[in-house]
Design an enzyme around this catalytic site. Sequence first.
Site, PDB file in Angstrom:
ATOM      1  N   LYS A  65      33.433  35.086 -37.150  1.00  0.00           N
ATOM      2  CA  LYS A  65      33.613  36.638 -37.247  1.00  0.00           C
ATOM      3  C   LYS A  65      33.041  37.314 -36.039  1.00  0.00           C
ATOM      4  O   LYS A  65      33.779  38.171 -35.493  1.00  0.00           O
ATOM      5  CB  LYS A  65      32.909  37.239 -38.532  1.00  0.00           C
ATOM      6  N   ASP A 101      34.994  45.000 -44.482  1.00  0.00           N
ATOM      7  CA  ASP A 101      33.925  44.885 -45.446  1.00  0.00           C
ATOM      8  C   ASP A 101      33.265  46.206 -45.851  1.00  0.00           C
ATOM      9  O   ASP A 101      33.074  46.490 -47.145  1.00  0.00           O
ATOM     10  CB  ASP A 101      32.807  44.058 -44.767  1.00  0.00           C
TER      11      ASP A 101
END
Length: 273
Positions: A65, A101
Site C-alpha cells: 500500500k 479505509d
Amino acid sequence: MQKAFVTGWPISHSKSPKLHRFWLDHHKISGFYEAVAIEPNNFREFLTTLPNSEFKGGNITLPHKERAYEMIKNRDEAAEMIGAVNTVWMQDGKLLGSNTDAYGFSANLDDFSTNWRKKKNALVVGAGGASRAIIHALIEAGFSRIHIANRTLERAKSLSDQFGEKTTAHPFSAVSELLCEAELLVNTTSIGMNGNNEDVMPNFSSLPTNALVTDIVYTPLQTPILKQAALLGFDTVDGLGMLLHQAVPGFEKWFGLKPSVTPELRNHILESL
Ligand code: ATR
C-alpha cells in the site's frame, strides 16, 4: 467484461474476492474479481504495466500500500492524508489511487450509531497504518480532541505531528486516565486478535456512560475489548463492517454501481472467518 483484482503478498487469506463476487452475483454483473499474488520485488512492474492490462482497477493490500502511494501520482485527499493507497482505477487513461479505509470506518459507525458524529473527544489506541486512516476519519467527522495512545510513544508523536493541533500523543500507560474523557474509544492495535495479549487493556469502567467502543479487529468478531465494554453496558461496534464498507468505492469505480452492505453480505463473509 470488467475485471478487477486484489494484490498483496501473501494474498490467499484475503476476503476481498468473496466480498466482491457476492456483489457481482447479487447484481448479475458479468464482471470478474481475482486475487493476484505479487512478491514485493515484482510490485513496481505490476503497477507500471497495469494501465495496459485487462484490469479496470483493483485493491492493493499489505505489503504494497505504501509503495503504491509512492508510485501513483494521481491520489485523492484520503490517500494523501493516510500515506497509503488501497484502491486504484483507470480514468481517462490515467491510473488513480484512493484510500477507502477512513470511509469504511465512518460508514460502519454510521450503520450502528446515530450520534457518533456529534461526539468531540476520541481515544485512539495504536499508531500504525490503520490508526492513520482512523484519525483522518475522525477529523473529517468533526472530532476536535483526538488522543492517540501507543506502546511506542514516538509513533504516536509522529502521527500527532502530521495531523496537528486536534491530536495529542500519549504512551500506552496513559490509556487508564484518558478513558474518563473519551466519548469514543477505538482500538486499532492487534490486541485481542486471535487471543493476543487480551489482558493488556485496562478496565473501562471509568469511560463516560455514553461512550461508544469500537475495534478494527474482526477475528474474533467480539474481541475481548468489545466484550468487556458490552459487559459494562457501553454501546459497541465490531470491525467487520469497516472491511465491508471500505470495498464499496472500488466496486463502484470498476463495475459502475454502488453496492450495499447488507446483513446477507455480512453473514456471507462471517461464514469464512
Ligand atoms: P497496522 O498497519 O494494522 O496499524 P502496525 O503498523 O503493525 O499495523 O501497527 C500495529 C499497532 O498495534 C501499533 O500501534 C503497535 O504498537 P507499536 O507501535 O508500539 O508497535 C500496536 N500493538 C501491537 N501489539 C501490541 C501490544 N501487545 N500492546 C500494545 N500495542 C500493541
